[in-house]
Every structure is written in C-alpha cells, then in structure tokens.
Design a protein around this motif. Sequence first.
Motif, short mmCIF file in Angstrom:
data_model
loop_
_atom_site.label_atom_id
_atom_site.label_comp_id
_atom_site.label_asym_id
_atom_site.label_seq_id
_atom_site.Cartn_x
_atom_site.Cartn_y
_atom_site.Cartn_z
N HIS A 73 6.21 3.07 -5.64
CA HIS A 73 5.29 2.09 -6.21
C HIS A 73 5.94 0.72 -6.08
N ARG A 74 5.37 -0.14 -5.24
CA ARG A 74 6.05 -1.34 -4.82
C ARG A 74 5.14 -2.56 -4.88
N HIS A 75 5.77 -3.73 -4.77
CA HIS A 75 5.06 -4.99 -4.57
C HIS A 75 5.58 -5.65 -3.30
N ILE A 76 4.72 -6.43 -2.66
CA ILE A 76 5.12 -7.22 -1.51
C ILE A 76 4.33 -8.52 -1.54
N ASP A 77 4.98 -9.62 -1.18
CA ASP A 77 4.32 -10.92 -1.21
C ASP A 77 3.53 -11.16 0.07
N VAL B 53 0.27 -13.97 -2.86
CA VAL B 53 -0.33 -12.88 -3.62
C VAL B 53 0.71 -11.76 -3.73
N ARG B 54 0.99 -11.31 -4.93
CA ARG B 54 1.96 -10.23 -5.15
C ARG B 54 1.18 -8.91 -5.12
N VAL B 55 1.14 -8.31 -3.94
CA VAL B 55 0.32 -7.13 -3.72
C VAL B 55 1.07 -5.88 -4.17
N PHE B 56 0.44 -5.14 -5.06
CA PHE B 56 0.97 -3.83 -5.48
C PHE B 56 0.44 -2.76 -4.55
N TYR B 57 1.28 -1.78 -4.23
CA TYR B 57 0.80 -0.67 -3.42
C TYR B 57 1.57 0.61 -3.73
N ARG B 58 0.92 1.71 -3.42
CA ARG B 58 1.52 3.05 -3.51
C ARG B 58 1.74 3.54 -2.09
N GLU B 59 2.88 4.17 -1.88
CA GLU B 59 3.20 4.68 -0.55
C GLU B 59 3.89 6.02 -0.67
N SER B 60 3.32 7.04 -0.05
CA SER B 60 3.98 8.34 -0.06
C SER B 60 5.17 8.32 0.88
N LEU B 61 6.12 9.21 0.61
CA LEU B 61 7.35 9.29 1.39
C LEU B 61 7.37 10.67 2.06
N PRO B 62 6.72 10.79 3.21
CA PRO B 62 6.60 12.11 3.85
C PRO B 62 7.93 12.60 4.41
N GLU B 63 7.96 13.88 4.73
CA GLU B 63 9.19 14.48 5.24
C GLU B 63 9.52 13.98 6.64
N ARG B 64 8.50 13.64 7.44
CA ARG B 64 8.70 13.18 8.81
C ARG B 64 8.61 11.66 8.89
N ASP B 65 9.55 11.05 9.61
CA ASP B 65 9.51 9.60 9.80
C ASP B 65 8.33 9.18 10.65
N ASP B 66 7.86 10.06 11.53
CA ASP B 66 6.76 9.73 12.43
C ASP B 66 5.43 10.30 11.95
N ALA B 67 5.30 10.51 10.66
CA ALA B 67 4.08 11.10 10.10
C ALA B 67 2.88 10.18 10.35
N HIS C 273 -2.78 -3.69 -10.16
CA HIS C 273 -1.53 -4.37 -10.50
C HIS C 273 -1.24 -5.58 -9.62
N THR C 274 -2.11 -5.89 -8.66
CA THR C 274 -1.87 -7.04 -7.80
C THR C 274 -2.06 -8.34 -8.59
N GLU C 275 -1.19 -9.30 -8.32
CA GLU C 275 -1.20 -10.57 -9.04
C GLU C 275 -1.52 -11.70 -8.06
N THR C 276 -2.44 -12.57 -8.47
CA THR C 276 -2.86 -13.67 -7.61
C THR C 276 -2.45 -15.01 -8.22
N PRO C 277 -2.22 -16.01 -7.37
CA PRO C 277 -1.88 -17.34 -7.90
C PRO C 277 -3.11 -18.02 -8.48
N ASP C 278 -2.89 -19.02 -9.29
CA ASP C 278 -3.99 -19.82 -9.83
C ASP C 278 -4.78 -20.44 -8.67
N GLY C 279 -6.10 -20.44 -8.83
CA GLY C 279 -6.95 -21.05 -7.83
C GLY C 279 -7.31 -20.15 -6.67
N PHE C 280 -6.91 -18.89 -6.71
CA PHE C 280 -7.27 -17.98 -5.62
C PHE C 280 -8.79 -17.85 -5.55
N THR C 281 -9.34 -17.92 -4.33
CA THR C 281 -10.78 -17.80 -4.12
C THR C 281 -11.13 -16.36 -3.79
N TYR C 282 -12.02 -15.78 -4.60
CA TYR C 282 -12.38 -14.37 -4.41
C TYR C 282 -13.62 -14.26 -3.54
#
Length: 291
Positions: A11-15, A19-33, A72-81
Amino acid sequence: MSVLPLARTAHRHIDVDGVRVFYRESLPERDDAPVLLLLHGFPSASHQFRRLIDVLGSRYRLIAPDYPGFGHTETPDGFTYSFDRLADVTEGFVDALGLTRFVMYVFDFGAPVGFRLAERHPERIAGLVVQNGNAYAEGLSDGAREFVSLRPETPGAEETIRGLLTLAGTRSQYDTGVPDPDLVAPEGWTLDQHFLDLPGRKEAQVALAFDYHSNVLRYDRWQAWLREHTPPTLITWGVGDPFFPEPGARAYLRDVPGAELHLFDTGHFALETHLPEIAPLIAGFLDRAWT
C-alpha cells in the motif's frame, strides 16, 4: 489440507504532478507476471478490489490506484476535477510506475478514465476486462440519462447530485439489483461514505457529475477505437445495474465481436456478490491475453 496462496499487497503513495496518489499493488511470485490495472468506480476507490487482489495477486500483478477526489489520494488546493484531469493523473501514475503494457479493468468511472488512456496509448493495452463500464448510448438507463443531463444552471441539479452522496444513496448503489443483499459486505459502502464525507470530497463529486456528459460525447470515439484495435476483451456484467443495464454489455459485441460476455444476476458492484465466478474468468483471460 492445502491452503490456496493469498497475495501479499503493498500500500503505497506516489507523487504525480503534485497529486499524492495512493495505490495498492500485489506482489506476485513471478517478476514477469501479467499486469492488470484496476480502475475503480463511483463512489468507491481501490478498496473495492481488495478481495480480487487477495485471490489473484499471488499469480498476477494487480495495481489499483485511487483517483483524485477518491480514497486515500490527496490533491493540492485548486485541483480541477474533470474526467480529463482524472485521466491525466492516471496516465502520469502509469508512467511513474513504468507500466508499458497491461490489461485494463474498467468499471463505472473506470471506463471513461480507461478509454481516455487507451486513446492516448493504444500500444499499452494488452486487453480489456469490462465490468459494468459503459461506452454506449443504449447502456444508459433512464435514470442515468437524467443524471447526464444535469447542468450547474439547472434549478435543483446540485441538490439532486448531493442526494446521491448520502449514506442511503451510497448503500443503494451496492444493494439495488442484488437478489440477496446479505451477500454484500457493509464495509464497502461504509468506507465509501467515510471518504465522501471528508472535506472537499462532495464538491469534487459534484464537479465530476456535471462533467459526466463529456464521456457520452466521446462514445463514438471509443467505439471507433475498439473497432480499430479489437483488443482481447472479457465482459462481466451485473444485469440488475440501475445505471448501466444489460444492453450496454451486449453493445460491445458490435465493435469487438470476439469479446467474451458473461452476465450475472446482480447489481452494479458485481464483484461484491460474484467474486467466486468472476475471478477465475479474469485469471483465464489474463493467461490468454498476455502474449
């Protein structure tokens, strides 16, 4: 007794452009899944895919972001939806993760976001899983057409939209069209409402509601994209959906005649009641589409 492997999920965030985007990412057994990008609907967020990630994420790389104005994503003030801006941020998210090819799961709001991505980068789309994600005029119920016609200058329009953003309105989206509501876990609509009640979130949803007509105007373009690229397509659809009825599912077969169609006796959030039937369909589809 053997136990089926459940996914480990990060469970991570990335800018993305502030915009601080929250995301879920599974961690599969294969790197090339195979990669499945999960695009959620209204009024939910990536948490709607938790159980799907649990059952498929050890074998496939499932990635589910929260849009601006959701979860859980966070947006800056003034973001246009607007839907264009949701697609912009989602495109930036895909770029930031270095995803060059993926199967895309589009549900509800995920369809207008996802088809915008597909138009911009058709080379990235290895296939589509469409679950109650509409791209056809006949896929709009009378209630949906009334919703699309709302404009800010229409008397009572904003009040109508805000009526959907209450706990009763949120729960009805889960229960309507479901023969056995006992199969729908209450934490789904409860968590959705928690996020809707955060400061500024209802205003974001009102802005997106007034922008929804921009999606209908693009239906012809998305249908042309489907005809041109004919991506491998799996359609799973709850036929009791009060917004997007069954004709919207069947309409895809005009433009992607090789699509695989499965209809279920349930409502809008089909995964809530039919995960045991839908998850194996997705697994088999990923195995075939990921070439």
